[in-house]
Write a protein that holds these residues in place. Sequence first.
Motif, short mmCIF file in Angstrom:
data_model
loop_
_atom_site.label_atom_id
_atom_site.label_comp_id
_atom_site.label_asym_id
_atom_site.label_seq_id
_atom_site.Cartn_x
_atom_site.Cartn_y
_atom_site.Cartn_z
N ALA A 76 0.87 -1.24 0.39
CA ALA A 76 0.02 -0.07 -0.20
C ALA A 76 1.06 1.37 0.14
N GLY A 122 6.94 -1.37 -0.45
CA GLY A 122 6.13 -2.39 -1.05
C GLY A 122 5.79 -1.72 -1.99
N ASP A 179 -2.31 -6.13 1.25
CA ASP A 179 -2.57 -4.99 2.35
C ASP A 179 -3.17 -5.67 3.20
N ALA A 237 5.83 -7.31 3.45
CA ALA A 237 5.26 -6.30 4.50
C ALA A 237 5.73 -6.18 5.78
N TYR A 255 12.61 -6.95 16.83
CA TYR A 255 12.80 -7.01 14.96
C TYR A 255 13.88 -7.30 14.71
N GLY A 309 18.70 -0.82 4.14
CA GLY A 309 19.51 0.11 6.22
C GLY A 309 18.50 1.16 5.40
N PHE A 310 18.63 2.49 6.27
CA PHE A 310 18.06 3.44 6.70
C PHE A 310 17.21 3.95 5.50
N ILE A 311 15.96 3.63 4.89
CA ILE A 311 15.32 4.24 3.81
C ILE A 311 13.81 5.35 4.60
N THR A 341 10.88 6.09 4.01
CA THR A 341 9.15 5.65 4.28
C THR A 341 8.80 6.44 5.38
N MET A 376 7.78 4.55 7.67
CA MET A 376 8.05 4.10 8.89
C MET A 376 8.66 4.55 9.78
#
Length: 240
Positions: free
Chosen positions: A10, A14, A32, A80, A141, A171-173, A175, A177
Amino acid sequence: MTIALVTGAARGIGAAIAHRLAAAGHRLVLVDLNPAVRDSAAAMDAVAVEADIATAPGRAAIRDAVHAAGEPLGVLVNNAGITRDALVADLTEDMFRQVTRINLGATYELTSALAADMADDGAVVNIGSRAHLGNVGQFNYAMSKAGIVGLTRSLALAYAPRLRVNAVAPGFIATDMTDAMPVRVRERIVSRVPLRKPGRPEDIAGAVAWLASPEARYVTGQLVYCCGGRSYGTTEGTAT
Ligand SMILES: NC(=O)c1ccc[n+]([C@@H]2O[C@H](COP(=O)([O-])OP(=O)(O)OC[C@H]3O[C@@H](n4cnc5c(N)ncnc54)[C@H](O)[C@@H]3O)[C@@H](O)[C@H]2O)c1
């Protein structure tokens, strides 16, 4: 034409993977929990499945959608995932269970449920994380993503030579999150990335598209880091 199925499609990584695989000529099935998956699917003439990968009814709905699509499943991307970060003293049993259930258990269960439906020479790509190297504040995690490495290698052996199974460790993307993290934490992490910038969802999509393509026909059971060089550090604070 084969179908490519992407979970967690979504938004974020992804959604970028879905766009990239559509551009490569796949017909997409997007999965999703978030109803926004329907808008993503409409934008690329894909099939949307609003389902929870961590439940048996959710996985049954996904399998039904694959059968109804009427083409062989060529690519499965297990993307996911969730975070429930806390220092170890504050980590509840529920936070531990949710993260391992969705990130690891459901990845295994969905792959097992769909493997028999996959076309010969199909490709599974799991989304891990460089956090599997260890992160304070992400015990649950990091453990779930370390499990993805073992799962990927074991499934690659189990399904060879019919299917290839690989993983990407972002790594650090940038988004939703990672937007949820405090600004000072984000800045500290980026300052430790050798390439000195956050990754983009498209950077991960490129690695996934390569692993899913015939170009990677001799690659299976591997973990590809896509982290701006940050996989060298193992003792930093919270980061996906
Ligand atoms: N963003 C990063 O820096 C980063 C770094 C390393 C790894 N990753 C991994 O990449 C993947 C995607 O991350 P993102 O940043 O795009 O996250 P995100 O939170 O933006 O998107 C994740 C998507 O997964 C969906 N989802 C969650 N649980 C689900 C379930 N049980 N069933 C179906 N869908 C579910 C969510 O609704 C959401 O749309 C995750 O596996 C994450 O762990 C992200």
